[in-house]
Design a protein around this motif. Structure first.
Motif, PDB file in Angstrom:
ATOM      1  N   TYR A   1       0.848  -1.186   0.000  1.00 51.62           N
ATOM      2  CA  TYR A   1       0.000   0.000   0.000  1.00 51.62           C
ATOM      3  C   TYR A   1       0.885   1.237   0.000  1.00 51.62           C
ATOM      4  O   TYR A   1       2.055   1.189   0.394  1.00 51.62           O
ATOM      5  N   GLY A   2       0.327   2.327  -0.476  1.00 58.50           N
ATOM      6  CA  GLY A   2       1.097   3.560  -0.529  1.00 58.50           C
ATOM      7  C   GLY A   2       0.408   4.599  -1.387  1.00 58.50           C
ATOM      8  O   GLY A   2      -0.813   4.570  -1.573  1.00 58.50           O
ATOM      9  N   THR A   3       1.207   5.504  -1.926  1.00 56.98           N
ATOM     10  CA  THR A   3       0.693   6.600  -2.740  1.00 56.98           C
ATOM     11  C   THR A   3       1.486   6.674  -4.038  1.00 56.98           C
ATOM     12  O   THR A   3       2.711   6.548  -4.027  1.00 56.98           O
ATOM     13  N   ILE A   4       0.779   6.855  -5.138  1.00 54.96           N
ATOM     14  CA  ILE A   4       1.421   6.951  -6.452  1.00 54.96           C
ATOM     15  C   ILE A   4       1.437   8.404  -6.901  1.00 54.96           C
ATOM     16  O   ILE A   4       0.429   9.104  -6.827  1.00 54.96           O
ATOM     17  N   GLU A   5       2.589   8.848  -7.367  1.00 59.49           N
ATOM     18  CA  GLU A   5       2.731  10.192  -7.923  1.00 59.49           C
ATOM     19  C   GLU A   5       3.076  10.050  -9.402  1.00 59.49           C
ATOM     20  O   GLU A   5       4.076   9.432  -9.763  1.00 59.49           O
ATOM     21  N   PHE A   6       2.229  10.622 -10.255  1.00 60.46           N
ATOM     22  CA  PHE A   6       2.443  10.543 -11.697  1.00 60.46           C
ATOM     23  C   PHE A   6       3.170  11.794 -12.185  1.00 60.46           C
ATOM     24  O   PHE A   6       2.865  12.908 -11.739  1.00 60.46           O
ATOM     25  N   PRO A   7       4.112  11.663 -13.117  1.00 63.24           N
ATOM     26  CA  PRO A   7       4.894  12.817 -13.588  1.00 63.24           C
ATOM     27  C   PRO A   7       4.051  13.894 -14.257  1.00 63.24           C
ATOM     28  O   PRO A   7       4.374  15.074 -14.176  1.00 63.24           O
ATOM     29  N   ASP A   8       2.953  13.503 -14.924  1.00 64.83           N
ATOM     30  CA  ASP A   8       2.112  14.481 -15.619  1.00 64.83           C
ATOM     31  C   ASP A   8       0.955  14.981 -14.762  1.00 64.83           C
ATOM     32  O   ASP A   8       0.123  15.757 -15.225  1.00 64.83           O
ATOM     33  N   ASN A   9       0.877  14.509 -13.528  1.00 65.53           N
ATOM     34  CA  ASN A   9      -0.269  14.865 -12.699  1.00 65.53           C
ATOM     35  C   ASN A   9       0.139  14.885 -11.228  1.00 65.53           C
ATOM     36  O   ASN A   9      -0.456  14.210 -10.394  1.00 65.53           O
ATOM     37  N   ARG A  10       1.163  15.660 -10.893  1.00 65.42           N
ATOM     38  CA  ARG A  10       1.713  15.644  -9.544  1.00 65.42           C
ATOM     39  C   ARG A  10       0.779  16.267  -8.513  1.00 65.42           C
ATOM     40  O   ARG A  10       0.928  16.038  -7.318  1.00 65.42           O
ATOM     41  N   SER A  11      -0.182  17.075  -8.962  1.00 69.89           N
ATOM     42  CA  SER A  11      -1.099  17.713  -8.021  1.00 69.89           C
ATOM     43  C   SER A  11      -2.118  16.717  -7.477  1.00 69.89           C
ATOM     44  O   SER A  11      -2.746  16.961  -6.453  1.00 69.89           O
ATOM     45  N   LYS A  12      -2.292  15.599  -8.168  1.00 68.65           N
ATOM     46  CA  LYS A  12      -3.243  14.580  -7.735  1.00 68.65           C
ATOM     47  C   LYS A  12      -2.505  13.270  -7.500  1.00 68.65           C
ATOM     48  O   LYS A  12      -2.081  12.612  -8.441  1.00 68.65           O
ATOM     49  N   LYS A  13      -2.365  12.917  -6.235  1.00 69.23           N
ATOM     50  CA  LYS A  13      -1.703  11.666  -5.901  1.00 69.23           C
ATOM     51  C   LYS A  13      -2.752  10.587  -5.669  1.00 69.23           C
ATOM     52  O   LYS A  13      -3.805  10.852  -5.112  1.00 69.23           O
ATOM     53  N   ALA A  14      -2.445   9.384  -6.109  1.00 69.77           N
ATOM     54  CA  ALA A  14      -3.399   8.282  -6.010  1.00 69.77           C
ATOM     55  C   ALA A  14      -2.972   7.296  -4.931  1.00 69.77           C
ATOM     56  O   ALA A  14      -1.848   6.798  -4.939  1.00 69.77           O
ATOM     57  N   GLU A  15      -3.868   7.025  -3.995  1.00 66.30           N
ATOM     58  CA  GLU A  15      -3.594   6.018  -2.979  1.00 66.30           C
ATOM     59  C   GLU A  15      -3.892   4.638  -3.563  1.00 66.30           C
ATOM     60  O   GLU A  15      -4.800   4.479  -4.375  1.00 66.30           O
ATOM     61  N   PHE A  16      -3.137   3.633  -3.131  1.00 71.74           N
ATOM     62  CA  PHE A  16      -3.361   2.295  -3.664  1.00 71.74           C
ATOM     63  C   PHE A  16      -3.189   1.238  -2.588  1.00 71.74           C
ATOM     64  O   PHE A  16      -2.560   1.460  -1.551  1.00 71.74           O
ATOM     65  N   ILE A  17      -3.760   0.085  -2.869  1.00 70.69           N
ATOM     66  CA  ILE A  17      -3.628  -1.067  -1.987  1.00 70.69           C
ATOM     67  C   ILE A  17      -3.583  -2.323  -2.846  1.00 70.69           C
ATOM     68  O   ILE A  17      -4.195  -2.385  -3.918  1.00 70.69           O
ATOM     69  N   ARG A  18      -2.834  -3.301  -2.386  1.00 74.45           N
ATOM     70  CA  ARG A  18      -2.724  -4.600  -3.065  1.00 74.45           C
ATOM     71  C   ARG A  18      -3.264  -5.664  -2.123  1.00 74.45           C
ATOM     72  O   ARG A  18      -2.823  -5.774  -0.978  1.00 74.45           O
TER      73      ARG A  18
END
Length: 255
Positions: free
Chosen positions: A33-50
């Motif tokens: 689990y953690g947070t994803i930061e996309f290079p083209d969308n740094r203002s919106k971070k996506a939380e994720f879980i496996r």
């Protein structure tokens, strides 16, 4: 309440939400689990879980309602379709985009897709990104991707516990895998132990959506009568056991 009191209250609320979210990660036996930061969308971070395919649906639902969100949706729009490139006719594309944004923004709906940067999932992500100026003040649209862990391009970098991961922009696509769509706000990865085999998340996603809906079926009139975002309760804890209507939208072929 003074400005200082307001900041203090917000800080305490944030700490409590983080503690509750971490507790839910443990309860669901999160593999990663953690947070994803996309290079083209740094203002919106996506939380994720496996999670594993047999993870508790109720615990995952509780995470969605009270770990990843501070408000309850009036509607969940589940969108399924092919991963091939979509070519929409301009008039249909405009109507589809306006209709989806109107429903999602006015009801505070959540949208669920397969999460990859291909086909209809890519189209939905781009629609949410290109939100018109007239709707910029409305509630941000929660876009949730549910995908098979072994089919995600660059999945090894997501094998973390509580860290923020920079997810690069992948060019090209290898057989049996696909990159993540960068406008999603949350991802649930289902790890069935396989690699490069799509579809491992289908049963889990179906059970989760059925649980959210309470197995209820809503008519089009009932959907139109859903309360607006402003009319809903803003209580800090959302009751995940109360059914939320789920509308399935299947899109295949070219539009």
């Amino acid at each position: 309440m003074t400005t200082q009191d307001s900041y203090l209250s917000h800080g305490i609320g944030s700490i409590r939400r983080t503690a509750k979210r971490d507790k839910l990660y443990r309860e669901v036996n999160a593999m990663s689990y953690g947070t994803i930061e996309f290079p083209d969308n740094r203002s919106k971070k996506a939380e994720f879980i496996r999670v594993s395919p047999d993870a508790s649906i109720n615990h995952v639902k509780e995470l969605l309602f009270n770990g990843w969100s501070d408000s309850r949706p009036s509607l969940v729009i589940s969108i399924s379709g092919g991963a091939k490139e979509y070519i929409m006719q301009p008039k249909l594309a405009k109507a589809f985009r306006q209709g989806l944004l109107k429903v999602a923004s006015s009801t505070g709906a959540w949208i669920v897709t397969g999460g990859s940067n291909t086909g209809i999932m890519k189209v939905i992500g781009e629609i949410v990104q290109l939100k018109p100026v007239s709707q910029l003040r409305s509630k941000p649209i929660k876009l949730i991707g549910i995908a098979t862990w072994g089919c995600v391009t660059g999945v090894d970098r997501l094998d973390v516990h509580g860290e923020t991961v920079r997810y690069p922009k992948y060019r090209g696509q290898k057989k049996g895998e696909a990159p993540l769509e960068p406008n999603h706000t949350n991802f649930i990865f289902v790890d069935d132990g396989g690699t490069k085999g799509f579809g491992g998340e289908i049963e889990f996603r179906s059970k989760l959506e059925q649980s959210i809906s309470g197995m209820g079926v809503k008519s089009s009139r009932e959907v139109q009568q859903l309360p607006s975002y402003e009319m809903r309760s803003n209580s800090q804890t959302q009751d995940a056991s109360i059914p939320v209507p789920v509308v399935l939208l299947v899109i295949e072929g070219q539009l």
